[in-house]
Structure formats: C-alpha cells, structure tokens
Design a protein around this motif. Structure first.
Motif, mmCIF file in Angstrom:
data_model
loop_
_atom_site.group_PDB
_atom_site.id
_atom_site.type_symbol
_atom_site.label_atom_id
_atom_site.label_comp_id
_atom_site.label_asym_id
_atom_site.label_seq_id
_atom_site.Cartn_x
_atom_site.Cartn_y
_atom_site.Cartn_z
ATOM 1 N N ASP A 20 -4.364 -28.885 -6.148
ATOM 2 C CA ASP A 20 -3.765 -28.592 -4.850
ATOM 3 C C ASP A 20 -4.309 -27.272 -4.316
ATOM 4 O O ASP A 20 -4.396 -26.275 -5.041
ATOM 5 C CB ASP A 20 -2.241 -28.524 -4.991
ATOM 6 C CG ASP A 20 -1.555 -28.297 -3.666
ATOM 7 O OD1 ASP A 20 -1.474 -29.249 -2.876
ATOM 8 O OD2 ASP A 20 -1.117 -27.167 -3.428
ATOM 9 N N GLY A 54 -6.561 -30.997 -1.325
ATOM 10 C CA GLY A 54 -7.053 -30.480 -2.596
ATOM 11 C C GLY A 54 -8.294 -31.164 -3.083
ATOM 12 O O GLY A 54 -9.204 -31.445 -2.304
ATOM 13 N N ARG A 240 1.488 -36.455 -0.117
ATOM 14 C CA ARG A 240 0.060 -36.369 0.222
ATOM 15 C C ARG A 240 -0.410 -37.622 0.946
ATOM 16 O O ARG A 240 -1.279 -37.562 1.815
ATOM 17 C CB ARG A 240 -0.773 -36.150 -1.042
ATOM 18 C CG ARG A 240 -0.522 -34.819 -1.713
ATOM 19 C CD ARG A 240 -1.242 -34.731 -3.042
ATOM 20 N NE ARG A 240 -0.739 -33.616 -3.843
ATOM 21 C CZ ARG A 240 -0.900 -33.484 -5.138
ATOM 22 N NH1 ARG A 240 -1.553 -34.412 -5.816
ATOM 23 N NH2 ARG A 240 -0.406 -32.450 -5.786
#
Length: 256
Positions: A20, A54, A240
């Motif tokens: 991340d 990320g 995400r």
C-alpha cells in the motif's frame, strides 16, 4: 539514500507484503510522489506490478494446486459465493460458466433451472447440469487436466459465434486495477474472449485470491464488472476494488 538502494529496499518491502502506498510512505518516511515514482520505475523494469493504491509482486510462477486440493479447499466459501451468484441468473438468460471449482459450485446451484442456457468450458459443471435437464453447450478445445476445462484456438473460435447475458469467471488471482492472473497465456486470453462476449461479467473468487498476483499472465478488466467473494474478505482489500468505480462487490456469508 541513493535512488538505487532506496528502490531495492522498496522492492523488498513490496515482496514481503507491504503493497500500500500509504504504508510505504510511512515506512520509508517519503512523500507519496516519491513512492509512486519509485514504484513506477520498478514496474517499468517488470520487477513488480502496479495496483490501485500500491503494488504487488509480479508472481513467481507458483505451482498450480492439484484439482483434488482445489476441490477440497474453501469449500464452504465457494458454496456461499455460488449461492449469491445464482441469484443473478434469471429465467431466459444465456450464461457462460468458466472453468474452476467455484463455477462448478455455481453449476450445482443452477441444477433444475430449465429456463436458462448454459455455455461452458468447464467439464466439472456438465454432469450436474445435464442430469437436471438444463440446456448446456460445451465449448470444445484442448482439455487441461489440472482444471478439467477446455481452452485453445478451437475454444476461442467457438466464442466468436455466441454472446451471453452474463459470464461467470474464475481466476488464480484478482488484483484491483490490474485484472485476473492465470498460469498460462491461453487461460488469460480465453477469459478476455469470454468477457468480450458478455453483457455482464461476474468474477467468483474466494478471499485468499484477492490482491494475489501469483502468476504472470493477465486478463485486464477495464469494463464494469461484479466481484463475488466470501465473508473472510477484509474491508481494506475490498475497498481497493470499490474505489475503482467500475467494480461492484458482493460479499457472501458462509451460511447464506
């Protein structure tokens, strides 16, 4: 710290599971712009893959699990996922069931649904469906014994001749912003062909496959699609996918 050493340290952090951007910024005490620049450079060198928010390892060609192992693992979660997915199949639908044990679980949930047409490359699904008088079209091709599914040029050509209301795909891994990863290029391309022929796309994946880049062949998913996973999926991981804007997340409970 010199740029080369800093990027090597960042690579080690990503490979250890720190994927991340915010976590990397805190760990290295660097700005978000610097971290993103370093991740971009590592991705350009094909040492990692960039994901939404990320990065992840590119995968080390992990050996595929045997069919018996996959059939036995996460069985309750797969059944729960299948039950949720089945609710999105309506009478009159023509659907595609991809290879895999989770889509085979969906086939069992659809047994007896005589108002649907199932097209599939999943040999595990055929018996349950035909025994219950469901209309089934089997896509031909080369058989992969490790998954009991068909693929290859014959399957690809067959897919150009039919469209689907909904396609239900499996995957070795699912990464937000990247797509589905598979052990072979043929598998990845076939999934791309399937998705291209479907009005709606559902990806059925147990929580252990989310943000997992354990193989190096990819099916990009840049269209709207639905992820169906299980109750063990962690909220930050699901976020995400939801933040992408084109992904609807459905989280099945084990006891649905």
């Amino acid at each position: 710290m010199k740029v080369e050493k800093r990027r090597e340290a960042m690579l080690k952090a990503v490979l250890s599971g720190m994927n991340d951007v915010a976590a990397l910024c805190e760990h290295f005490g660097m700005s978000e712009a610097t971290v993103r620049r370093d991740l971009r450079a590592l991705a350009d060198e094909r040492r990692i893959v960039r994901t939404y928010g990320g990065a992840a390892s590119v995968g080390m060609h992990e050996p595929e699990e045997s069919l018996d192992t996959r059939s036995a693992s996460f069985r309750e979660q797969k059944e729960a996922i299948a039950r949720v997915a089945a609710r999105h199949v309506q009478d009159g639908d023509t659907i595609f069931l991809d290879g895999g044990t989770t889509t085979a679980a969906l086939a069992r949930c659809l047994a007896g649904r005589t108002g649907i047409h199932v097209v599939t490359n999943n040999l595990l699904a055929v018996g349950a469906l035909t025994a219950a008088d469901v209309r089934v079209t089997l896509i031909g091709g080369d058989v992969r014994p490790s998954s009991m599914s068909t693929l290859g040029p014959i399957a690809q050509v067959a897919l150009t001749r039919i469209t689907f209301d909904k396609a239900f795909l499996g995957a070795d891994g699912v990464v937000a912003g990247r797509g589905l990863c598979e052990a072979t290029a043929e598998q990845a391309f076939l999934k791309e062909c399937i998705a291209g022929q479907a009005a709606g796309v559902f990806v059925l994946a147990t929580s252990n496959k989310l943000e997992r880049a354990n193989q190096q062949h990819w099916t990009p998913l840049e269209r709207d699609w639905t992820l169906v996973t299980d109750a063990l999926a962690e909220a930050p991981v699901l976020a995400r996918f939801e933040e992408r804007g084109n992904v609807t997340v459905l989280r099945a409970g084990v006891n649905d």
